[in-house]
Enzyme design. Structure first.
Site, PDB file in Angstrom:
ATOM      1  N   LYS A 123     -10.129   1.995  -1.923  1.00 30.05           N
ATOM      2  CA  LYS A 123     -10.261   1.490  -0.551  1.00 30.05           C
ATOM      3  C   LYS A 123     -11.620   1.871   0.032  1.00 30.05           C
ATOM      4  O   LYS A 123     -11.990   3.047   0.072  1.00 30.05           O
ATOM      5  CB  LYS A 123      -9.134   2.078   0.298  1.00 30.05           C
ATOM      6  CG  LYS A 123      -8.991   1.522   1.704  1.00 30.05           C
ATOM      7  CD  LYS A 123      -7.686   2.076   2.331  1.00 30.05           C
ATOM      8  CE  LYS A 123      -7.411   1.534   3.720  1.00 30.05           C
ATOM      9  NZ  LYS A 123      -6.062   1.966   4.187  1.00 30.05           N
TER      10      LYS A 123
ATOM     11  N   GLU B  58       0.832  -1.206   0.000  1.00 31.12           N
ATOM     12  CA  GLU B  58       0.000   0.000   0.000  1.00 31.12           C
ATOM     13  C   GLU B  58       0.874   1.266   0.000  1.00 31.12           C
ATOM     14  O   GLU B  58       1.800   1.381   0.806  1.00 31.12           O
ATOM     15  CB  GLU B  58      -0.895  -0.001   1.255  1.00 31.12           C
ATOM     16  CG  GLU B  58      -1.924   1.116   1.268  1.00 31.12           C
ATOM     17  CD  GLU B  58      -2.723   1.152   2.585  1.00 31.12           C
ATOM     18  OE1 GLU B  58      -2.261   0.566   3.591  1.00 31.12           O
ATOM     19  OE2 GLU B  58      -3.812   1.755   2.591  1.00 31.12           O
TER      20      GLU B  58
ATOM     21  N   CYS C 113      -5.659  -2.866   2.757  1.00 26.55           N
ATOM     22  CA  CYS C 113      -5.368  -2.683   4.187  1.00 26.55           C
ATOM     23  C   CYS C 113      -6.607  -2.811   5.098  1.00 26.55           C
ATOM     24  O   CYS C 113      -7.099  -3.916   5.259  1.00 26.55           O
ATOM     25  CB  CYS C 113      -4.649  -1.363   4.381  1.00 26.55           C
ATOM     26  SG  CYS C 113      -3.646  -1.342   5.914  1.00 26.55           S
TER      27      CYS C 113
END
Lengths: 290, 290
Positions: free
Chosen positions: A118, A45, A155
């Site tokens: 995300k 990331e 994440c």
């Protein structure tokens, strides 16, 4: 069942202050992995920059760029050159004042296949991501690459079984998690180990629940008070850790997966058959207790 | 934060042919655990009978009984006597020709608090449960007992993050899984270990995702070609195994949990805060790929 081998490449790196240096560092590892036979390579990331979310500072929005844009094009050329699929996590500038934490997926011929934004955004001391990243609005998706249909999450998404399930239901054959997570340097070893275990465990559980392998690629090294814990890993489709990287070293590694395992595991443990979809509607509620 | 200690009792047993013997065996262990301070005691799935689902035989429907009914009343008296909450898994006869795999929850004063009917029903060689058990129609629920608000799911439910999430969202402070799962006796040790690990892993992941402890109580012993693998365990609210039972022995054990840990873990890792409930509606679909 016929084997369906695919070679996964992992780049776990520490990051320099200059974006150009990080791009070169990643490129070096991608070429290295391609020579070893890697077909799908995942970067961690926000590998192109230091982890700037340790504080809220409007100057850091300058680090963002359009996707596709300069970095996307840089890696498109590299994907074409190395004939590898590249999973490239970048800070996206979408419109004036509108930013996302986004991953671009590039096919082995250099084609830009699309992006994932995300969905779940964390915010806790040292990880002020809600300041920088607008929650993703592209939903969960898969990318039909030259070597496999892949799902990408990012994440904090990794803690949500809902995100993994939805990506798997779209037909993902592998789930990739570019991620940036670490320890407070002054915590006890017991706390650190429990946190790492929980982090690995929840992602392995997505493999079990959905019968697909999971690849997590994490940042490593000390930055602004966080010791990024590396420990990138590959879980097979039944939750067994088949590769795990160092907690302290930069790593580039090629690992073979056999995608035919998913049919085998799902046949023995047919979880998808028995989902009680008539009972799941309340998952769209915040809480049901009060 | 003030501690909120609760003493969990586990009864992992092998089963006799006669129902009355299994009830007496369970009662003996419940009294034993109560003397050691147990407050909430969980029995394994269908502990009152042999695991009859190894074949499809209409005669086995005779093993079912109403809930509440004779066995429920037997354990209500025992709950009152020992002042323990009892989680009692039974084969339910609901109406002529209509059967469920059901767990009754009894309060520490002997009150029948209600029941949960197994939602996800497996069916594979040696586990022909779809023949016997109508899928549960009571939804996911919690029981407000004298010592904690508890959620109960049953065996195959354990593979479904959706079921754990929904029970947690109802306010469960502990998740209990009465279960009956085992190995084929002629499998390799590697396969057996991977299966047990996946089984434990997916349940530990429900603890992590929801920030609540998980207690799984499994059957032990060889019955009709299945080696029930015992290995009952307790996971804390962050997925660490804090107690694990033998794979081969009968076990009764008291383990303390501190329910205040949930507030602590959820404060550090606020997963419930960041659920993207606007994106979860497609979880009610069977598949999204085609």
């Amino acid at each position: 069942m016929k084997n369906r081998p695919v070679q996964i490449g992992i780049v776990q790196m520490s990051c320099e202050a200059e974006k150009s240096l990080n791009l070169e560092k990643a490129a070096l590892q991608i070429r290295h992995l391609a020579r070893q036979g890697a077909q799908i390579i995942c970067l961690q990331e926000l590998f192109a920059t230091p982890y700037f979310c340790f504080e809220e500072n409007p100057a850091y929005f300058d680090l963002a760029e359009p996707i596709p844009g300069p970095s996307t094009e840089y890696f498109q050329a590299l994907a074409r050159e190395t004939q590898t699929v590249l999973i490239v996590s970048l800070f996206e500038h979408r419109a004036p004042g509108l930013y996302h934490n986004t991953t671009a997926v590039l096919n082995a011929d250099g084609q830009y296949l699309g992006k994932y934004r995300k969905t779940h955004i964390p915010d806790d001391p040292g990880f002020y991501e809600k300041y920088y990243f607008t929650p993703g609005d592209l939903g969960y998706r898969i990318f039909e690459t030259a070597y496999a249909k892949i799902g990408v999450l990012i994440c904090w998404d990794q803690w949500y079984p809902e995100a993994a399930r939805l990506t798997a239901l779209h037909g993902a054959e592998i789930l990739f998690y570019p991620t940036a997570i670490g320890w407070e340097p002054d915590e006890t070893e017991a706390v650190n180990q429990e946190q790492y275990q929980a982090w690995q465990l929840i992602q392995r559980s997505h493999a079990v629940a959905n019968g697909i392998p999971v690849v997590a690629v994490n940042r490593v090294g000390l930055e602004a008070g966080t010791l990024f814990w590396g420990g990138s890993f590959v879980s097979n489709a039944f939750g067994s850790v088949v590769y795990q990287a160092s907690h302290t070293q930069e790593v580039s590694y090629v690992f073979p997966l056999d995608l035919a395992q998913s049919e085998q595991y799902r046949r023995i443990w047919p979880f998808l058959r028995d989902r009680r979809i008539d009972t799941y509607a309340p998952l769209t509620q915040r809480y049901l207790g009060d």
